[in-house]
Structure formats: structure tokens, C-alpha cells
Design an enzyme around this catalytic site. Structure first.
Site, PDB file in Angstrom:
ATOM      1  CG  ASP A   1      -1.640  -1.336   1.363  1.00 55.65           C
ATOM      2  OD1 ASP A   1      -2.345  -1.699   0.412  1.00 55.65           O
ATOM      3  OD2 ASP A   1      -1.475  -2.026   2.392  1.00 55.65           O
TER       4      ASP A   1
ATOM      5  CG  HIS B   1      -3.379  -5.130   3.541  1.00 57.45           C
ATOM      6  ND1 HIS B   1      -2.981  -4.355   2.482  1.00 57.45           N
ATOM      7  CD2 HIS B   1      -3.779  -6.303   3.007  1.00 57.45           C
ATOM      8  CE1 HIS B   1      -3.124  -5.038   1.365  1.00 57.45           C
ATOM      9  NE2 HIS B   1      -3.608  -6.228   1.654  1.00 57.45           N
TER      10      HIS B   1
HETATM   11  P1  NAX Z   1      -2.116 -18.350  -3.824  1.00 58.08           P
HETATM   12  O1  NAX Z   1      -3.474 -18.922  -3.631  1.00 58.08           O
HETATM   13  O2  NAX Z   1      -1.514 -18.307  -5.182  1.00 58.08           O
HETATM   14  O3  NAX Z   1      -1.086 -19.130  -2.881  1.00 58.08           O
HETATM   15  C1  NAX Z   1      -1.329 -19.420  -1.552  1.00 58.08           C
HETATM   16  C2  NAX Z   1      -0.571 -20.683  -1.214  1.00 58.08           C
HETATM   17  O4  NAX Z   1      -0.678 -20.896   0.193  1.00 58.08           O
HETATM   18  C3  NAX Z   1      -1.115 -21.935  -1.906  1.00 58.08           C
HETATM   19  O5  NAX Z   1      -0.042 -22.596  -2.578  1.00 58.08           O
HETATM   20  C4  NAX Z   1      -1.647 -22.765  -0.741  1.00 58.08           C
HETATM   21  O6  NAX Z   1      -1.494 -24.166  -0.967  1.00 58.08           O
HETATM   22  C5  NAX Z   1      -0.788 -22.282   0.405  1.00 58.08           C
HETATM   23  N1  NAX Z   1      -1.330 -22.525   1.742  1.00 58.08           N
HETATM   24  C6  NAX Z   1      -2.628 -22.483   2.147  1.00 58.08           C
HETATM   25  N2  NAX Z   1      -2.736 -22.814   3.443  1.00 58.08           N
HETATM   26  C7  NAX Z   1      -1.478 -23.037   3.883  1.00 58.08           C
HETATM   27  C8  NAX Z   1      -0.940 -23.448   5.128  1.00 58.08           C
HETATM   28  N3  NAX Z   1      -1.733 -23.680   6.192  1.00 58.08           N
HETATM   29  N4  NAX Z   1       0.404 -23.592   5.229  1.00 58.08           N
HETATM   30  C9  NAX Z   1       1.193 -23.386   4.170  1.00 58.08           C
HETATM   31  N5  NAX Z   1       0.738 -23.044   2.957  1.00 58.08           N
HETATM   32  C10 NAX Z   1      -0.580 -22.863   2.814  1.00 58.08           C
HETATM   33  O7  NAX Z   1      -2.169 -16.891  -3.169  1.00 58.08           O
HETATM   34  P2  NAX Z   1      -1.183 -15.664  -3.396  1.00 58.08           P
HETATM   35  O8  NAX Z   1      -1.627 -14.878  -4.549  1.00 58.08           O
HETATM   36  O9  NAX Z   1       0.214 -16.159  -3.349  1.00 58.08           O
HETATM   37  O10 NAX Z   1      -1.520 -14.776  -2.103  1.00 58.08           O
HETATM   38  C11 NAX Z   1      -1.208 -15.219  -0.791  1.00 58.08           C
HETATM   39  C12 NAX Z   1      -1.849 -14.321   0.236  1.00 58.08           C
HETATM   40  O11 NAX Z   1      -1.359 -12.998   0.154  1.00 58.08           O
HETATM   41  C13 NAX Z   1      -3.372 -14.194   0.120  1.00 58.08           C
HETATM   42  O12 NAX Z   1      -3.940 -14.330   1.408  1.00 58.08           O
HETATM   43  C14 NAX Z   1      -3.557 -12.774  -0.380  1.00 58.08           C
HETATM   44  O13 NAX Z   1      -4.818 -12.251   0.002  1.00 58.08           O
HETATM   45  C15 NAX Z   1      -2.434 -12.079   0.310  1.00 58.08           C
HETATM   46  N6  NAX Z   1      -2.026 -10.761  -0.216  1.00 58.08           N
HETATM   47  C16 NAX Z   1      -1.642  -9.815   0.684  1.00 58.08           C
HETATM   48  C17 NAX Z   1      -1.200  -8.571   0.303  1.00 58.08           C
HETATM   49  C18 NAX Z   1      -0.776  -7.553   1.306  1.00 58.08           C
HETATM   50  O14 NAX Z   1      -0.473  -6.420   0.887  1.00 58.08           O
HETATM   51  N7  NAX Z   1      -0.708  -7.807   2.606  1.00 58.08           N
HETATM   52  C19 NAX Z   1      -1.177  -8.193  -1.137  1.00 58.08           C
HETATM   53  C20 NAX Z   1      -1.158  -9.377  -2.058  1.00 58.08           C
HETATM   54  C21 NAX Z   1      -2.025 -10.521  -1.643  1.00 58.08           C
HETATM   55  O15 NAX Z   1      -3.355 -10.239  -2.027  1.00 58.08           O
END
Ligand code: NAX
Length: 328
Positions: free
Chosen positions: A159, A187
């Protein structure tokens, strides 16, 4: 030669993980002279894809990468961890209520917090990226009573970077001329990007812009809704920019802010600026020698006060909800 730093990345097989791991391994997280050992945590269904990413990491022959371990066990993943990037989270799916979302993420961040508490290195630094990032960080922190609370942080650097970019575009200035911008609060869509203390080439940013309508109706919503705009345009959520922000967050935390500048981090509040103690809220911070401090003494005008309060209220509601669910 230096001892490698253990860096644990959760959700390693996801799209942010894919954009993040190569930059960690090439030295951008900690520094060009710091060897790293990677631990990738995934759920069982993600292990095969994580192994594929590890093959590609091997194929880069990064001189600083001294090992990769892949596991679905948090106790193994966080063993001896110095830096933990908690990226994997449960996204909101159709029809999911907020309570369901918080409960599902509690099931992830509570055990991970406990594993960090029991197994991480004494100098552990945690960055939560997975949403809802601030409250997930609060859950993890609460499950880790033996780790100093200030080691649990949530990412608002994306952000922060988005706001700098928008402000540079509006004023025709270089991003490198912009300093002291602040993201306050959660956020989420309620976050407040504050330019009243920001500077553009040494001049006050709000005075330079001199346009409160643009501020309220264009700048703030553009920054707050940028994630949705990326999804609309790209057909997938921000990944490379999110990974870049995670790199920036940890790099700044470890290596320090530049003289005369600060950054934004979601951190446990000490009560500064009227934010209830313990809430993980974004503040302006300076960093030095691996520690951060909230920038004190900023005058908060009525425009800012109302927006900070609204975002902090949302954080308090999320805290109350996870407390009711027994997650903290
Ligand atoms: P993806 O769905 O591509 O990847 C997430 C991965 O996490 C998957 O491979 C899944 O198998 C794995 N996972 C799920 N549960 C797990 C656990 N208990 N232990 C280990 N791995 C686990 O998501 P992606 O685009 O990489 O985004 C990840 C996260 O970042 C999401 O929650 C998203 O909302 C968040 N974001 C946060 C941002 C921020 O500024 N704070 C911005 C970007 C993003 O939106």
C-alpha cells in the site's frame, strides 16, 4: 563466511511465493553478502508444486542459496527460523462470511504461531502477508507468548509503495523524491494513506498537491482499491508487486530506513496516536539495527483523524471477532 540465515516461506507454491523465492535466494531480502537457507511450508496438495519451484531455484545456481527444505509440518518449517514470511492463507470464497474467513485463517495462523513460539530462533522476525494480514498476525502473535510481541508484523508496504507511485504520477515527480509517506490502520479498504507529512523533493506533499478533493475522491480510493484494479486488469491478484513489498519490508526492518525518511509497517500498537495497545495496525516507523520505532509527535489533522479512527475501529472489530472465536 557467514552462517546462513534461515528463511521460512509459507504458501511457497502460490503465486506470491513464486515471485518471492527467487529474489530471496538472489540476496535481495537480506543483502548481497548474506547466505540464506530456505524452508518452504505448504499444505500436502502444494508440496509437489513447491518441489518444482525448488528445482528451478537449484537451476539458478544462486551463490547465496545454501539449502532448500520442503515440508508440510510447521514444526519443521519454523525450526531455527530467523525470518518467517507467512504468505499462505485461506482466501475468501463465494458466500463466505467474515466469521468463516477469520475462523479458517485462525486454523492456519494459530498453529503456525505456536510452532514459531516453540521452534524459531531467538531473533525471529515475522512478516504476515496472507490476508486478513493484520488480524492473522494478531492470531499468530497471541499463540507465541514467548516471542517478543514486536517481532510479529503485517504487510502494508505494498500500500505504501502504491501510494508513492500514485503521488509521483500526480505531481510529475520521481518516486525517489518522495519521503515520509504513511499508511495508517488496516491492510484493507479502510486503510489511510497520509500525505500530510510526506515530502516531495523536500517540500510538503499535501501543500504541493493542494487539492483535498483529489486526495479524498481519487488518491485514497485508488490506493485502497488497487488490489481489485489489478485483479480486473490481470485476471489474477497482485503477485510480483506483493512479493516486492515483502522483500522491501524485511530488507528495511533488517537494514534500516534512510536518514530523514520512514516507512509503513503493521505492528503491535503501544497506544501511540490513540490506537489501542496490542492491535496490529500500520504506523510510520523508522528502523535501525534490526529494530523499529514508531515516529512520534506527528500532528494529526481532522481529515486524518477521522480516517485513522475508522480503520482502527475495523481492526478492533476483527480483534473482537477472533477473540469470540477463541483464536486469541
Ligand atoms: P495463492 O493462492 O496463489 O497461494 C497461496 C498458497 O498458500 C497456496 O499454494 C496454498 O497451498 C498455500 N497454503 C494455504 N494454506 C497453507 C498453510 N496452512 N500452510 C502453508 N501453505 C498454505 O495466493 P497468493 O496470490 O500467493 O496470495 C497469498 C496471500 O497474500 C493471500 O492471502 C492474499 O490475500 C495475500 N495478499 C496480501 C497482500 C498484502 O499487501 N498484505 C497483497 C497481495 C495478496 O493479495
Amino acid at each position: 563466511t557467514r552462517t546462513p540465515v534461515n528463511v521460512t516461506v509459507t504458501g511457497a507454491a502460490g503465486q506470491i511465493g513464486y515471485a518471492l523465492l527467487f529474489r530471496i535466494a538472489s540476496g535481495h531480502l537480506l543483502g548481497a553478502d548474506v547466505p540464506v537457507k530456505l524452508r518452504l511450508l505448504e499444505i500436502p496438495q502444494g508440496l509437489k508444486a513447491a518441489a518444482g519451484t525448488a528445482m528451478e531455484l537449484d537451476d539458478c545456481a544462486f551463490p547465496l542459496l545454501s539449502g532448500i527444505e520442503i515440508t508440510d509440518d510447521p514444526n519443521v518449517a519454523f525450526d531455527g527460523a530467523n525470518v518467517a514470511l507467512l504468505v499462505g492463507a485461506r482466501p475468501r470464497t463465494k458466500g463466505m462470511e467474515r466469521g468463516d474467513l477469520l475462523a479458517a485463517n485462525g486454523g492456519i495462523f494459530k498453529p503456525q504461531g505456536k510452532a514459531i513460539n516453540d521452534h524459531a530462533a531467538d531473533d525471529i522476525k515475522v512478516l504476515v502477508v496472507g490476508n486478513p494480514a493484520n488480524t492473522n498476525a494478531l492470531i499468530a502473535r497471541s499463540a507465541a507468548p514467548d516471542v517478543p510481541a514486536e517481532r510479529f508484523t503485517a504487510m502494508t508496504r505494498l500500500d505504501h509503495n502504491r501510494a508513492i507511485s500514485q503521488l509521483a504520477a500526480k505531481t510529475g515527480s520521481a518516486v525517489s523524491d518522495i519521503k515520509r509517506l504513511t499508511i495508517w490502520g488496516n491492510h484493507s479498504a479502510t486503510q489511510y494513506p497520509d500525505i500530510f507529512h510526506a515530502e516531495i523533493a523536500g517540500k510538503n506533499a499535501a501543500e504541493t498537491v493542494n487539492d483535498e478533493v483529489w486526495l479524498a475522491d481519487t488518491f485514497i480510493p485508488t490506493v485502497a482499491k488497487r488490489g481489485a484494479a489489478i485483479i480486473e486488469a490481470r485476471g489474477a491478484s497482485s503477485a510480483a508487486s506483493a512479493a516486492n513489498a515483502a522483500i522491501d519490508h524485511v530488507h528495511t526492518w533488517v537494514n534500516g530506513t534512510a536518514a530523514g525518511d520512514w516507512t509503513s509497517m503493521g505492528i503491535p500498537s503501544d497506544g501511540s496516536y490513540g490506537v489501542p495497545e496490542g492491535l496490529i495496525s500500520s504506523f510510520p516507523v523508522t528502523t535501525k539495527d534490526g529494530a523499529y520505532e514508531i515516529v512520534q509527535g506527528l500532528e494529526i489533522n481532522d481529515f486524518s483523524r477521522a480516517r485513522i479512527d475508522a480503520s482502527v475501529k475495523e481492526l478492533a472489530e476483527e480483534r473482537d471477532a477472533v477473540r469470540e472465536l477463541g483464536l486469541i
